[in-house]
Design a protein around this motif. Structure first.
Motif, PDB file in Angstrom:
ATOM      1  N   VAL A  40     -45.813  40.169  36.572  1.00 52.54           N
ATOM      2  CA  VAL A  40     -45.020  39.435  35.591  1.00 52.54           C
ATOM      3  C   VAL A  40     -44.340  38.242  36.262  1.00 52.54           C
ATOM      4  O   VAL A  40     -43.753  38.369  37.347  1.00 52.54           O
ATOM      5  N   GLY A  41     -44.415  37.077  35.628  1.00 55.48           N
ATOM      6  CA  GLY A  41     -43.695  35.910  36.124  1.00 55.48           C
ATOM      7  C   GLY A  41     -44.362  35.186  37.265  1.00 55.48           C
ATOM      8  O   GLY A  41     -43.675  34.488  38.031  1.00 55.48           O
ATOM      9  N   SER A  42     -45.658  35.298  37.444  1.00 54.27           N
ATOM     10  CA  SER A  42     -46.400  34.600  38.507  1.00 54.27           C
ATOM     11  C   SER A  42     -45.763  34.809  39.879  1.00 54.27           C
ATOM     12  O   SER A  42     -45.333  33.853  40.552  1.00 54.27           O
ATOM     13  N   PRO A  43     -45.691  36.042  40.335  1.00 57.28           N
ATOM     14  CA  PRO A  43     -45.024  36.306  41.615  1.00 57.28           C
ATOM     15  C   PRO A  43     -45.899  35.895  42.797  1.00 57.28           C
ATOM     16  O   PRO A  43     -47.123  35.751  42.681  1.00 57.28           O
ATOM     17  N   SER A  44     -45.266  35.707  43.931  1.00 55.61           N
ATOM     18  CA  SER A  44     -46.001  35.442  45.167  1.00 55.61           C
ATOM     19  C   SER A  44     -46.643  36.736  45.652  1.00 55.61           C
ATOM     20  O   SER A  44     -46.345  37.831  45.158  1.00 55.61           O
ATOM     21  N   ALA A  45     -47.516  36.621  46.645  1.00 56.18           N
ATOM     22  CA  ALA A  45     -48.184  37.803  47.196  1.00 56.18           C
ATOM     23  C   ALA A  45     -47.160  38.782  47.776  1.00 56.18           C
ATOM     24  O   ALA A  45     -47.301  40.002  47.650  1.00 56.18           O
ATOM     25  N   LEU A  46     -46.112  38.240  48.409  1.00 57.08           N
ATOM     26  CA  LEU A  46     -45.084  39.104  48.979  1.00 57.08           C
ATOM     27  C   LEU A  46     -44.316  39.833  47.884  1.00 57.08           C
ATOM     28  O   LEU A  46     -43.998  41.027  48.009  1.00 57.08           O
ATOM     29  N   GLN A  47     -44.026  39.130  46.778  1.00 51.69           N
ATOM     30  CA  GLN A  47     -43.332  39.774  45.664  1.00 51.69           C
ATOM     31  C   GLN A  47     -44.186  40.857  45.013  1.00 51.69           C
ATOM     32  O   GLN A  47     -43.688  41.918  44.644  1.00 51.69           O
ATOM     33  N   LYS A  48     -45.484  40.599  44.884  1.00 46.93           N
ATOM     34  CA  LYS A  48     -46.379  41.622  44.341  1.00 46.93           C
ATOM     35  C   LYS A  48     -46.360  42.871  45.211  1.00 46.93           C
ATOM     36  O   LYS A  48     -46.315  43.996  44.710  1.00 46.93           O
ATOM     37  N   MET A  49     -46.427  42.654  46.521  1.00 45.47           N
ATOM     38  CA  MET A  49     -46.416  43.795  47.438  1.00 45.47           C
ATOM     39  C   MET A  49     -45.115  44.564  47.324  1.00 45.47           C
ATOM     40  O   MET A  49     -45.104  45.801  47.275  1.00 45.47           O
ATOM     41  N   ARG A  50     -44.004  43.836  47.259  1.00 45.15           N
ATOM     42  CA  ARG A  50     -42.702  44.503  47.178  1.00 45.15           C
ATOM     43  C   ARG A  50     -42.577  45.306  45.890  1.00 45.15           C
ATOM     44  O   ARG A  50     -42.010  46.397  45.878  1.00 45.15           O
ATOM     45  N   ARG A  51     -43.111  44.781  44.773  1.00 46.04           N
ATOM     46  CA  ARG A  51     -43.029  45.499  43.504  1.00 46.04           C
ATOM     47  C   ARG A  51     -43.844  46.788  43.518  1.00 46.04           C
ATOM     48  O   ARG A  51     -43.541  47.729  42.785  1.00 46.04           O
ATOM     49  N   ARG A  52     -44.873  46.831  44.326  1.00 48.31           N
ATOM     50  CA  ARG A  52     -45.708  48.032  44.383  1.00 48.31           C
ATOM     51  C   ARG A  52     -45.134  49.108  45.301  1.00 48.31           C
ATOM     52  O   ARG A  52     -45.648  50.232  45.346  1.00 48.31           O
ATOM     53  N   LEU A  53     -44.106  48.794  46.067  1.00 50.82           N
ATOM     54  CA  LEU A  53     -43.499  49.769  46.960  1.00 50.82           C
ATOM     55  C   LEU A  53     -42.438  50.558  46.198  1.00 50.82           C
ATOM     56  O   LEU A  53     -41.484  49.981  45.668  1.00 50.82           O
ATOM     57  N   GLN A  54     -42.621  51.854  46.135  1.00 52.40           N
ATOM     58  CA  GLN A  54     -41.713  52.729  45.403  1.00 52.40           C
ATOM     59  C   GLN A  54     -40.810  53.470  46.390  1.00 52.40           C
ATOM     60  O   GLN A  54     -41.287  54.158  47.291  1.00 52.40           O
ATOM     61  N   LEU A  55     -39.497  53.326  46.213  1.00 52.98           N
ATOM     62  CA  LEU A  55     -38.521  53.966  47.091  1.00 52.98           C
ATOM     63  C   LEU A  55     -38.004  55.245  46.437  1.00 52.98           C
ATOM     64  O   LEU A  55     -37.611  55.239  45.269  1.00 52.98           O
ATOM     65  N   GLN A  56     -38.026  56.339  47.191  1.00 50.28           N
ATOM     66  CA  GLN A  56     -37.568  57.633  46.686  1.00 50.28           C
ATOM     67  C   GLN A  56     -36.483  58.181  47.610  1.00 50.28           C
ATOM     68  O   GLN A  56     -36.570  58.044  48.831  1.00 50.28           O
ATOM     69  N   LEU A  57     -35.479  58.816  47.020  1.00 46.03           N
ATOM     70  CA  LEU A  57     -34.380  59.412  47.784  1.00 46.03           C
ATOM     71  C   LEU A  57     -34.146  60.834  47.305  1.00 46.03           C
ATOM     72  O   LEU A  57     -34.149  61.104  46.097  1.00 46.03           O
ATOM     73  N   SER A  58     -33.928  61.742  48.242  1.00 45.85           N
ATOM     74  CA  SER A  58     -33.563  63.116  47.904  1.00 45.85           C
ATOM     75  C   SER A  58     -32.746  63.689  49.053  1.00 45.85           C
ATOM     76  O   SER A  58     -32.643  63.076  50.118  1.00 45.85           O
ATOM     77  N   MET A  59     -32.185  64.874  48.814  1.00 44.93           N
ATOM     78  CA  MET A  59     -31.357  65.509  49.839  1.00 44.93           C
ATOM     79  C   MET A  59     -32.034  66.758  50.396  1.00 44.93           C
ATOM     80  O   MET A  59     -31.380  67.710  50.782  1.00 44.93           O
TER      81      MET A  59
END
Length: 723
Positions: free
Chosen positions: A700-719
């Protein structure tokens, strides 16, 4: 030989006390130690050496104080000073350490060099010499047993380098095997002294079995309010019964299930009542019988959560528990939406959940426990469903044998499910407000569950209060651990349920320990759902999130629909009428993904872990997810029947004073999809299928290659660990 072993172990153990001893008076201090180096250690691991040596260089007190240390602030530095007596003792410790690794002729010399800028550098130079190589292993003394005995594989075999650690393990394995047969007084020694030089070594283990032992008297020391008679009900043996370590461990397991029990110590010892009797001392300490509790947690799926409650662990002067608890989750979603609450959802799914609950837990026997509970709650599962209403549960858990539990439970509930309307419309074609009312409000769900869980026995090892039992109470750590659970859940009219269904879920985990620092872990979870007629989303199968496929947000594995509020339809650039949005590219800012759940599910994960420090573990993993949904001809939209995805990633587990924190970063390779879009007609309240739209949140929004990569990275947190 036993005297040599005990002397070496005492010498090495004493080093910890010396290393952490009191600071020397200024008048007796030597020069400051700038560095400590060990040369020629050979097979000895550096981490072992650092724990043994008392001579240590000056260092920063904590990684958090590195800036202060760099500025030379004295309070931030833990200084080490030369002590000649400690230096000579360290030489002996290193010699003993080399001996324990199979180098009997090792020599160690300490060199001290004064530095031009003040202080000294200490260098320990080791010459290990030739190692002892096991040429043969013979076990004597077992041939006299009437029925013989089969020994498992021993950690010392011909061709191995001799070491005291594998020798001690071999002795414990043999003693433990004999104790399991009732020979509690068995002793395993080494014939002859160790050679003073390296080379071939013929190892002979001498076994003295002693008589068959039986349980004698038992003395119980129970901290109030628990009584000795309370404890005696959980004993897994009787006086006169043949002695068995497994019976003692079963006793420990049973006692740790009693909620008021905090610690159990079991100390077997020779009895004065007879030559073959074992007297048992059991010491049970208790936690506070009554009090308030406060707990908190944070995760990607539940955001910030907290629970408080009052608990009586000795209710009506019996070892049974009554608790009243209040809790909330999904707190502070909006300010923490980027992290850690990215998986919490939008709109109604971003609102807080809560519960008020009362529970009674009591024993029905030494291996059987019953729980009765109920309350009122608002519960949400990210993007999948929200339900609120009255809940209840009665369950009985029975330990069938060590490590195997069977559970039977009945869980009636009467709840509203206000956010389920788009799912009932998209999956089952129930779209009018009138027909939906019977499915989203006032639903009775009353399933019966049969479950079996298995895994390693939970007993904490018996305390070796006497040298007699120390040989077999601490067997070596297992190379594998595992756990599993099989659950069958079903409801129908006879259970007072409005829905008829049956659901099977099978899950299991394993962990392999190839070394002290490394782990290989795996997990698999599969499920099948069968039912007649429309089923509410809470019984469907979902996947994804910090404990599933970590490249996806919670519940977003598999097919889904999109929803949009009536006020935002025009912002998408389409008309709020049936099929008015076909082929429109949907902006993720205006729509919400709603997973449909599935009728069959498979999740599988494989993970390699390594301890980088005593408080930090790093991991790499790969997660597989497959979810299938049964298609229906009467549904207004064609929902994709199945989705599969593979998400690689890496994670970190940090052990902190607040508890363990696990952070995972995974890659989501999902392509662009067409999903059915639904909205609500503001006049009639009906659900409207606006058409199939293009959904591609990564572009969405014509992102750069770096932005595309960052959007595909999913961050998960648990204890906790994912599995």
């Amino acid at each position: 030989m036993s005297g040599i072993l005990i002397g070496i172990l005492l010498l090495l153990a004493a080093s910890g006390a010396v290393a952490q001893g009191s600071v020397l008076p200024v008048s007796s201090r030597g020069p400051e130690i700038r560095s400590v180096e060990v040369v020629g250690a050979g097979e000895v691991e550096p981490g072992v050496i650092s724990r043994v040596l008392a001579t240590r260089a000056s260092r920063c007190r904590s990684p958090l104080l590195l800036p202060a240390c760099a500025l030379g602030i004295d309070a931030s530095v833990e200084r080490g000073y030369l002590d000649e007596a400690a230096l000579r003792a360290d030489e002996e410790r290193l010699r003993a350490l080399h001996l324990s690794y199979g180098y009997p002729a090792a020599r160690v010399n300490a060199e001290v060099t004064r530095l031009p800028r003040g202080g000294v550098a200490v260098r320990f130079i080791s010459w290990p010499g030739e190692p002892l190589i096991v040429r043969s292993v013979v076990v004597r003394g077992l041939e006299e047993l009437p029925n013989g005995i089969d020994l498992p594989s021993l950690p010392l075999v011909p061709g191995d380098r001799f070491g005291l650690a594998p020798l001690e393990t071999a002795q414990r394995i043999i003693a433990g095997r004999l104790a399991a047969e009732g020979y509690a007084f068995a002793q395993v020694g080494v014939s002859g002294p160790l050679p003073e030089e390296g080379g071939p070594y013929d190892l002979v283990l001498e076994v003295r079995t002693g008589p068959l032992a039986v349980f004698g008297s038992t003395t119980i020391h129970a901290e109030l309010p628990l009584t000795a008679s309370d404890v005696r009900e959980y004993l897994a043996y009787e006086s006169g019964q043949r002695f068995s370590p497994a019976a003692l461990e079963r006793t420990v397991e049973r006692l740790y299930r009693v909620p008021i029990v905090e610690r159990v110590q079991v100390q077997p010892s020779p009895s004065d009542d007879g030559d073959n009797q074992v007297h048992t001392d059991i010491v049970v300490t208790t936690s506070e019988p009554r009090g308030l509790q406060l707990e908190g947690a944070v995760s990607s799926s539940a955001c910030v959560a907290g629970v408080t409650g009052w608990t009586d662990r000795y209710f009506l002067d019996q070892p049974q528990t009554v608790s009243l608890s209040v809790g909330a989750s999904n707190l502070f979603v909006e300010p923490l939406r980027r992290f850690p609450c990215a998986g919490a959802g939008k709109d109604d799914f971003a609102k807080p959940d809560f519960f008020v609950r009362a529970d009674l837990t009591r024993s029905l026997g030494p291996d059987t426990w019953m729980n009765i509970g109920g309350g009122f709650s608002r519960e949400s599962s990210p993007r999948a469903y929200i339900q609120s209403g009255v809940i209840g549960r009665i369950s009985v858990v029975h330990e069938l044998r060590r490590g195997v539990d069977i559970t039977v439970a009945y869980s009636p509930e009467y709840r509203d499910n206000p956010t389920a309307a788009p799912l009932f419309c998209g999956i089952y074609g129930i779209c009018t407000a009138e027909s939906l009312s019977g499915f989203v409000s006032g639903n009775r769900l009353a399933p019966v569950e049969f479950a079996m869980a298995f895994g390693p026995p939970r007993a904490r090892r018996i305390d070796p209060g006497t040298p007699l039992m120390a040989e077999w109470t601490y067997p070596p750590l297992p190379e594998w651990t595992y756990s599993g659970r099989v659950s069958v859940l079903g409801a129908a009219r006879p259970t007072l349920s409005d829905f008829d269904f049956a659901r099977l879920i099978v899950e299991g985990t394993f962990t392999r320990y190839p070394g002290r620092l490394f782990q290989l872990a795996g997990r698999a979870r599969g499920g099948v759902l069968l039912g007649s007629g429309p089923l509410p989303p809470q019984v469907r199968l979902f996947g994804g999130g910090p404990f599933g496929v970590r490249g996806l947000e919670p519940n977003l594995l598999g097919p889904r629909i999109l929803t949009v509020s009536p006020s935002r339809v025009e912002q998408l650039g389409c008309a709020p009428v049936s099929r008015g949005c076909d082929e429109v590219v949907a902006d993720p800012a205006f729509v919400q993904s709603r997973p449909t759940g599935g009728t069959s599910l498979l999740e599988a994960s494989i993970e390699g872990r390594m301890w980088a420090a005593s408080y930090l573990q790093i991991a790499i993993f790969n997660d597989l997810g497959i979810l299938h949904i049964s298609e229906r001809d009467d549904a207004p939209a064609r929902i994709s029947a199945a989705k599969a995805i593979l998400t690689p990633g890496a994670g970190v587990l940090a052990l902190t004073p607040l508890g363990p924190f696990r952070i995972d970063l995974a890659y989501n390779p999902s392509p662009r999809h067409r999903y059915p879009l639904f909205s609500r007609d503001e006049e009639t309240g009906d659900q409207v299928h606006l058409g199939d739209v293009v959904f591609d949140p990564f572009n969405v929004g014509s992102p750069s290659a770096l932005q595309k990569m960052r959007r595909r990275l999913q961050l998960q947190l648990s204890m906790r660990q994912p599995f």
